[in-house]
Design an enzyme around this catalytic site. Structure first.
Site, PDB file in Angstrom:
ATOM      1  CG  ASP A 118       1.340  -5.027  -7.007  1.00 38.54           C
ATOM      2  OD1 ASP A 118       0.416  -4.628  -6.274  1.00 38.54           O
ATOM      3  OD2 ASP A 118       2.466  -5.319  -6.573  1.00 38.54           O
ATOM      4  CG  HIS A 125       6.594   0.726  -0.813  1.00 39.21           C
ATOM      5  ND1 HIS A 125       7.380  -0.203  -0.169  1.00 39.21           N
ATOM      6  CD2 HIS A 125       6.465   0.284  -2.093  1.00 39.21           C
ATOM      7  CE1 HIS A 125       7.712  -1.169  -1.020  1.00 39.21           C
ATOM      8  NE2 HIS A 125       7.168  -0.892  -2.200  1.00 39.21           N
ATOM      9  NE  ARG A 134      15.401   4.692  -8.435  1.00 34.39           N
ATOM     10  CZ  ARG A 134      14.367   3.900  -8.131  1.00 34.39           C
ATOM     11  NH1 ARG A 134      14.365   2.637  -8.483  1.00 34.39           N
ATOM     12  NH2 ARG A 134      13.322   4.387  -7.476  1.00 34.39           N
ATOM     13  CD  GLU A 191       6.035  -5.349  -2.394  1.00 34.81           C
ATOM     14  OE1 GLU A 191       5.116  -5.244  -3.224  1.00 34.81           O
ATOM     15  OE2 GLU A 191       7.162  -4.815  -2.541  1.00 34.81           O
ATOM     16  CD  GLU A 193       0.703  -4.827  -2.927  1.00 35.64           C
ATOM     17  OE1 GLU A 193      -0.247  -4.701  -3.726  1.00 35.64           O
ATOM     18  OE2 GLU A 193       1.882  -5.026  -3.285  1.00 35.64           O
ATOM     19  CG  ASP A 225       3.306  -8.268  -4.588  1.00 31.73           C
ATOM     20  OD1 ASP A 225       3.321  -9.296  -5.266  1.00 31.73           O
ATOM     21  OD2 ASP A 225       3.931  -7.228  -4.882  1.00 31.73           O
ATOM     22  CD  GLN A 232      11.218  -6.660  -6.662  1.00 31.16           C
ATOM     23  OE1 GLN A 232      11.044  -7.229  -5.589  1.00 31.16           O
ATOM     24  NE2 GLN A 232      10.698  -5.466  -6.921  1.00 31.16           N
ATOM     25  CE1 TYR A 236      15.906  -3.169 -10.334  1.00 32.79           C
ATOM     26  CE2 TYR A 236      13.976  -1.920 -11.008  1.00 32.79           C
ATOM     27  CZ  TYR A 236      15.235  -1.972 -10.464  1.00 32.79           C
ATOM     28  OH  TYR A 236      15.832  -0.803 -10.056  1.00 32.79           O
ATOM     29  CE  LYS A 245       7.265  -7.253  -6.482  1.00 32.19           C
ATOM     30  NZ  LYS A 245       6.798  -6.626  -5.229  1.00 32.19           N
ATOM     31  CB  THR A 249      -0.275 -12.624  -5.487  1.00 32.38           C
ATOM     32  OG1 THR A 249       0.827 -12.311  -6.337  1.00 32.38           O
ATOM     33  CG2 THR A 249      -0.843 -11.348  -4.889  1.00 32.38           C
ATOM     34  CB  THR A 336       4.409  -1.981  -0.153  1.00 30.48           C
ATOM     35  OG1 THR A 336       4.881  -3.028  -0.962  1.00 30.48           O
ATOM     36  CG2 THR A 336       4.741  -2.244   1.304  1.00 30.48           C
ATOM     37  CD  GLU A 350       8.895   0.035   2.640  1.00 34.22           C
ATOM     38  OE1 GLU A 350       8.101  -0.881   2.287  1.00 34.22           O
ATOM     39  OE2 GLU A 350       8.546   1.220   2.782  1.00 34.22           O
TER      40      GLU A 350
END
Lengths: 402, 402
Positions: A118, A125, A134, A191, A193, A225, A232, A236, A245, A249, A336, A350
């Site tokens: 992925d 995104h 962050r 997500e 995709e 996804d 997560q 992660y 994840k 899928t 995404t 988002e």
């Protein structure tokens, strides 16, 4: 034009012809091609005619892998022959008995997945996620514009459109909590995709240049996804997403061959800095594919694939630049798809800005997925002469945790 | 005792009996079991006797997957029957023709790998890496003692012991460089790990509790997770390792069944804080397995598997707690095995402290792997009555980038 009724006005006309795997009650699964709202059972028709017997043998199997492994020359033979059979009235009488309405067949996972990778190829995104996760740093990490960032996902849990999605359980720890707790995800997400499927394998140590993309890539699928954001976020660092994840899928039943997308190629938005030589591409390297994210029947977003920063040819070249081999059935997701506008974002993370800015669905405020929600991802690509082609849609319904 | 010569003094005696896949010149690959320095061709011997014909059919195939899928009851039937055939002199005359010296057969990748997951279960290894990569922070990230951190690796590039490892190329950027460059990895490394192989699959949505570990896990392999540290360091944020690992992962030819390791179980070093309920284990949950890292014939490290923080049963329970299914042939690695002493570290990254403190190999200072280096990982487990059992070794030679 084709003798198949309804094809002229369909998103699945003679210019499209995606492949899938279907079965009728009591019969084995095998390969078919879609035209309008019907599926053509390929093997028995091929056995009436003259395509290489290799094709008929491959089409009798319950996945596209054997056909995809035959390579571009055979893919072209097959497409030319199918087009001829469906166009020329002379074929109608003996072909029509092998056309079955979609409503009367069961559709299956079309490919046997090798490795699933992925990517994270949308600048919007990646920037949105960076701003949320962050907030005190630059939204994009230093490597992002130098290479298509990607990671391996779980190939054993790639499921066909229509499979129910059981809300996953796992460890979650909100920033406000001292300790993690176990339970159902509270921030289940999608997500939107596009997925790309490898047809022709490589040997260990071989690289696929960006110019050889079409020599190895068979086609595209719609891909959702599913993501548990709370699982997560806690798991992660530093090795990437895992259980957030790996529960599921979803991909579409239909694989659109690259040959159907010839009119869809479009220039990338532009890459600055210029990537290293092994990632150089000749334009047009992007794809004009429009996506609709549909939640409980309401379109909540329209992400444009043409806005993606990294091209599919770059993703494949990057995957193999270290000599890693690819296998028939390898699948990679684009990451995404999010455009620059709020209503072009491809995830609920988002769309609801991390749950802090709910969006309205039929007048009701919504953030993440609730049990019972049904998500459909619909895709159209630019076709010849300004037409649009449909790609396989991806549907999934959320059911409660067990 | 067995009638097979040399078995009494061997690390591969009657208490061991690992399975593998072999072929003789001009013959198809099939399943065998190792005793001393010979391999017993299982299917023809089974057809002379009385084990379920299901076993003979499974043993005629070129991977262990069909046999592993038969489940624990059949694994026990097989092991009891093999032990009887090799112990009782009455079987010698008709069995001996099916024993072949290892020197006269070719050994193959023993399993068809489904998904490959790599963990990070050594506290010493994770702490060492944290100290080197994030010197201004706590060595362990906040999640590390709450869950076994892991990620998916590339299953298509899992190769058998003996496969040459081509030095990978890719993007590298040292902290002192402004821009990434393309070229062969300058910091090629090993990771000495143990691998675990799934026999019995689960359905999507099912969880494997820690108590059900042995109902699903068939056995263990030696595993070298080759790593390009410079590629990894540049690519790995935020989605984890990708090309720095995906070029090759080597596993041993031999899969040691869990039944051979009954005497090897030992208590874990201790887990504080107590993990969440789904990760609770009954001691002994660790394994007394000693590893030797051998570089160009010289032992450079002796990592003790018994020092691992997280147990294999916890890794499998964690992998499936979100409902992710497992398949026969799924493989997971423990992560680098590093003990608390310098000469117990399982990677050159740690042995040379990021290349800053070279170690001596035959009087010559060394850091990362050079072209032509040969690495062997050797494993022994505690056997019955204080004996030691050999596990399959993992060998690989570094050849120059192409």
């Amino acid at each position: 034009m084709t003798w198949v009724p309804g094809a002229a006005d369909s998103l699945f006309g003679l210019d499209n012809l995606p492949y899938g795997v279907f079965s009728r009650p009591g019969e084995p699964a095998r390969v078919g091609v879609r035209i309008a709202d019907q599926v053509l059972d390929l093997a028995p028709v091929a056995e009436l005619g003259d395509p290489a017997s290799e094709l008929a043998v491959a089409w009798r199997t319950p996945s596209l892998n054997a056909f995809m492994a035959t390579g571009p020359a055979q893919w072209e033979v097959a497409r030319r022959w199918i087009t001829e059979v469906l166009r020329d009235d002379a074929h109608q009488e003996r072909t029509a008995p092998h056309l079955h309405p979609l409503a009367e067949v069961q559709l299956h996972l079309p490919i046997q997945v090798g490795d699933y990778v992925d990517f994270y190829a949308s600048e919007q995104h990646a920037s949105n996620v960076g701003r949320m996760f962050r907030p005190d740093q630059e939204p994009l990490l230093p490597n992002w514009k130098h290479l298509p960032v990607g990671y391996h996902g779980r190939s054993g849990t790639v499921v066909a459109s229509g499979t129910d999605i059981v809300r996953p359980c796992g460890q979650r720890k909100a920033p406000t909590e001292d300790e993690p707790t176990y339970g159902p995800s509270r921030r289940l997400d999608i997500e939107a995709e596009l997925g790309f499927v490898v047809g022709v394998p490589t040997a260990l140590g071989e690289r696929v240049s960006t110019a050889d993309f079409a020599a190895h890539t068979f086609g595209v699928v719609g891909l959702n996804d599913w993501s548990a954001r709370d699982i997560q976020a806690w798991e992660y660092v530093p090795l990437g997403p895992f259980l957030g994840k790996s529960f599921a899928t979803s991909i579409s039943h239909w694989v659109t061959p690259l040959a159907a997308l010839e009119a869809a190629w479009t220039d990338l938005p532009g890459q600055d800095p210029r990537p290293l030589d092994y990632l150089a591409v000749t334009e047009p390297a992007g794809l004009d594919i429009e996506v609709e994210v549909v939640l409980n029947g309401v379109v909540v977003s329209r992400p444009p694939y043409a806005s993606m920063y990294w091209s599919p040819a770059q993703m494949l070249a990057h995957t193999t630049v270290n000599g890693a081999s690819v296998r028939t059935g390898d699948l990679w997701g684009s990451g995404t798809i999010s455009g620059s506008e709020r209503d072009q974002r491809g995830s609920l993370l988002e769309l609801s800005w991390g749950g802090k800015e709910p969006f309205l669905l039929d007048g009701v405020e919504r953030t993440f997925l609730e049990d019972g929600d049904e998500v459909a991802l619909r895709y159209t690509a630019r076709g010849p002469s300004g037409s649009r082609l449909g790609l396989g849609e991806v549907v999934g319904r959320v059911v409660p945790a067990t």
